[in-house]
Design a protein around this motif. Sequence first.
Motif, short mmCIF file in Angstrom:
data_model
loop_
_atom_site.label_atom_id
_atom_site.label_comp_id
_atom_site.label_asym_id
_atom_site.label_seq_id
_atom_site.Cartn_x
_atom_site.Cartn_y
_atom_site.Cartn_z
N GLU A 182 4.06 -57.35 39.89
CA GLU A 182 2.90 -56.46 40.05
C GLU A 182 3.27 -55.01 39.76
O GLU A 182 2.46 -54.25 39.25
CB GLU A 182 2.31 -56.63 41.45
CG GLU A 182 1.64 -58.00 41.61
CD GLU A 182 0.95 -58.17 42.94
OE1 GLU A 182 1.22 -57.38 43.87
OE2 GLU A 182 0.13 -59.10 43.05
N VAL A 183 4.50 -54.62 40.08
CA VAL A 183 4.96 -53.27 39.72
C VAL A 183 5.12 -53.18 38.21
O VAL A 183 4.70 -52.19 37.58
CB VAL A 183 6.29 -52.93 40.44
CG1 VAL A 183 6.84 -51.59 39.94
CG2 VAL A 183 6.08 -52.86 41.95
N LEU A 184 5.70 -54.20 37.61
CA LEU A 184 5.88 -54.21 36.15
C LEU A 184 4.54 -54.14 35.42
O LEU A 184 4.42 -53.49 34.38
CB LEU A 184 6.62 -55.48 35.71
CG LEU A 184 8.14 -55.45 35.82
CD1 LEU A 184 8.71 -56.85 35.58
CD2 LEU A 184 8.75 -54.46 34.84
N ASN A 185 3.52 -54.79 35.97
CA ASN A 185 2.21 -54.84 35.33
C ASN A 185 1.29 -53.70 35.76
O ASN A 185 0.07 -53.76 35.56
CB ASN A 185 1.54 -56.19 35.62
CG ASN A 185 2.27 -57.34 34.96
OD1 ASN A 185 2.82 -57.20 33.88
ND2 ASN A 185 2.29 -58.50 35.61
N HIS A 186 1.87 -52.67 36.39
CA HIS A 186 1.13 -51.46 36.79
C HIS A 186 0.07 -51.73 37.85
O HIS A 186 -0.83 -50.90 38.05
CB HIS A 186 0.46 -50.80 35.57
CG HIS A 186 1.41 -50.37 34.50
ND1 HIS A 186 2.06 -49.15 34.51
CD2 HIS A 186 1.83 -51.00 33.37
CE1 HIS A 186 2.83 -49.04 33.44
NE2 HIS A 186 2.72 -50.17 32.74
N LYS A 187 0.16 -52.85 38.55
CA LYS A 187 -0.82 -53.14 39.60
C LYS A 187 -0.43 -52.45 40.90
O LYS A 187 -1.27 -52.22 41.77
CB LYS A 187 -0.93 -54.65 39.82
CG LYS A 187 -1.56 -55.39 38.64
CD LYS A 187 -1.66 -56.88 38.91
CE LYS A 187 -2.29 -57.59 37.72
NZ LYS A 187 -2.37 -59.07 37.94
N ILE A 198 -3.82 -47.46 31.02
CA ILE A 198 -2.64 -47.13 31.84
C ILE A 198 -2.17 -45.72 31.53
O ILE A 198 -1.84 -44.94 32.44
CB ILE A 198 -1.51 -48.16 31.60
CG1 ILE A 198 -1.85 -49.49 32.28
CG2 ILE A 198 -0.17 -47.63 32.13
CD1 ILE A 198 -0.94 -50.63 31.89
N LEU A 199 -2.16 -45.37 30.23
CA LEU A 199 -1.75 -44.02 29.83
C LEU A 199 -2.72 -42.97 30.36
O LEU A 199 -2.32 -41.87 30.75
CB LEU A 199 -1.65 -43.92 28.31
CG LEU A 199 -0.43 -44.60 27.68
CD1 LEU A 199 -0.56 -44.61 26.16
CD2 LEU A 199 0.85 -43.88 28.10
N VAL A 200 -4.01 -43.30 30.37
CA VAL A 200 -5.03 -42.38 30.89
C VAL A 200 -4.75 -42.10 32.37
O VAL A 200 -4.81 -40.96 32.83
CB VAL A 200 -6.44 -42.95 30.70
CG1 VAL A 200 -7.47 -42.12 31.47
CG2 VAL A 200 -6.82 -42.98 29.22
N GLU A 201 -4.44 -43.19 33.11
CA GLU A 201 -4.15 -43.04 34.54
C GLU A 201 -2.88 -42.22 34.75
O GLU A 201 -2.82 -41.38 35.64
CB GLU A 201 -4.00 -44.43 35.17
CG GLU A 201 -4.06 -44.44 36.68
CD GLU A 201 -5.37 -43.92 37.24
OE1 GLU A 201 -5.33 -43.28 38.32
OE2 GLU A 201 -6.42 -44.11 36.59
N GLU A 202 -1.88 -42.45 33.90
CA GLU A 202 -0.65 -41.67 33.98
C GLU A 202 -0.93 -40.20 33.70
O GLU A 202 -0.35 -39.32 34.34
CB GLU A 202 0.37 -42.20 32.96
CG GLU A 202 0.99 -43.53 33.33
CD GLU A 202 1.88 -43.41 34.55
OE1 GLU A 202 2.76 -42.53 34.57
OE2 GLU A 202 1.68 -44.19 35.50
N MET A 203 -1.81 -39.94 32.74
CA MET A 203 -2.17 -38.57 32.40
C MET A 203 -2.81 -37.86 33.60
O MET A 203 -2.49 -36.71 33.91
CB MET A 203 -3.13 -38.57 31.21
CG MET A 203 -3.64 -37.19 30.80
SD MET A 203 -4.86 -37.32 29.47
CE MET A 203 -6.22 -38.14 30.31
N LYS A 204 -3.70 -38.58 34.28
CA LYS A 204 -4.36 -37.99 35.46
C LYS A 204 -3.34 -37.66 36.54
O LYS A 204 -3.39 -36.60 37.17
CB LYS A 204 -5.40 -38.97 36.01
CG LYS A 204 -6.61 -39.18 35.12
CD LYS A 204 -7.54 -40.22 35.73
CE LYS A 204 -8.74 -40.48 34.84
NZ LYS A 204 -9.61 -41.55 35.39
N LYS A 205 -2.39 -38.59 36.75
CA LYS A 205 -1.38 -38.37 37.79
C LYS A 205 -0.45 -37.22 37.44
O LYS A 205 0.01 -36.48 38.31
CB LYS A 205 -0.56 -39.64 37.99
CG LYS A 205 -1.35 -40.78 38.64
CD LYS A 205 -0.49 -42.04 38.74
CE LYS A 205 -1.26 -43.18 39.40
NZ LYS A 205 -0.44 -44.41 39.50
N ALA A 206 -0.18 -37.07 36.15
CA ALA A 206 0.77 -36.05 35.69
C ALA A 206 0.29 -34.64 35.94
O ALA A 206 1.10 -33.71 36.03
CB ALA A 206 1.08 -36.24 34.21
N VAL A 207 -1.03 -34.45 36.04
CA VAL A 207 -1.56 -33.09 36.21
C VAL A 207 -1.85 -32.77 37.68
O VAL A 207 -2.43 -31.75 37.99
CB VAL A 207 -2.83 -32.88 35.36
CG1 VAL A 207 -2.51 -33.00 33.89
CG2 VAL A 207 -3.94 -33.87 35.75
#
Length: 289
Positions: free
Chosen positions: A132-137, A73-82
């Motif tokens: 589903e929002v809480l679980n990052h889906k 999840i953090l990896v995906e957040e990192m991709k979105k952040a850039v």
Amino acid sequence: MEFKDLEIFQLVAEKGTVSEVAKEFNYVQSNITSRIQKLETQLNTSLFNRHRRGMSLTPEGKTLLAYSKEILILVEEMKKAVQSNEEPSGKLEVGTVETVYQLPTILSSFIKKYRKIDLSLFTGVTETLEEEVLNHKLDGAFVTEADFHPNLVSQEVFDEELVLISDMRDLTLEELKNEPFLCFSKGCGYRARLENWYKDQNIKPQKVMEFGTLETILRSVAMGLGVSFVPRSSVAHLVESGRIQCHILPKEYSKVKTVFIRRADCYLTATIEKFIETIEANKEAQNVF
């Protein structure tokens, strides 16, 4: 340790077999097996119990699964952040209850303006979409206002008036109380409102019938199968054509807000930021008229 190994581990844990995961990644089975074995060697522990029916997680495997989900999840957040703030792109997965009548306008405005975004839409009841929002889906969802989990933030979209609908028979509200109640599954905000009214009126519906789509509910009501509780905006065309009629309930049951929810702790990507801007622009346009 590679992120791809964690993805593979997570999928094997979900599917329970190497063969299904190999098909999904388009790998040979031996590749999947060797990656799992490499992970076990690196961590110096067995992650799976192997048996004839497939594979199941060991206690250590269950621990790793919890961590791997957070890591990915953090990896995906990192991709979105850039992502570039000037031209948002990538995937946007949004959920919605079925009765958001302004949704086509919002989505059309957004997609036309940001053509590099791959938007997917999923429907469900408020309670399910919240999970589903809480679980990052899901990146966010349009739902009925409620007491949400503290990890969620909500943005008001518009106000709705819920009405009790029936076919065109000349029945009083008292008589309609005995009609079958047609609704979505548990977790629907509209259903909860009408159930509260029933409870306060000491009414027990003779029959509760659950349906999967709004269209089926509306057609069934028009044919005299029962009554339902829906936003007035979603049935205006049926009222005008004389297929159904509306019955007003007290404000404490009929006034609701539709909101857009998302996780409070997730990075506000350019994509989500622009989506929220589109929601706000739609609200302003509605206020003009």
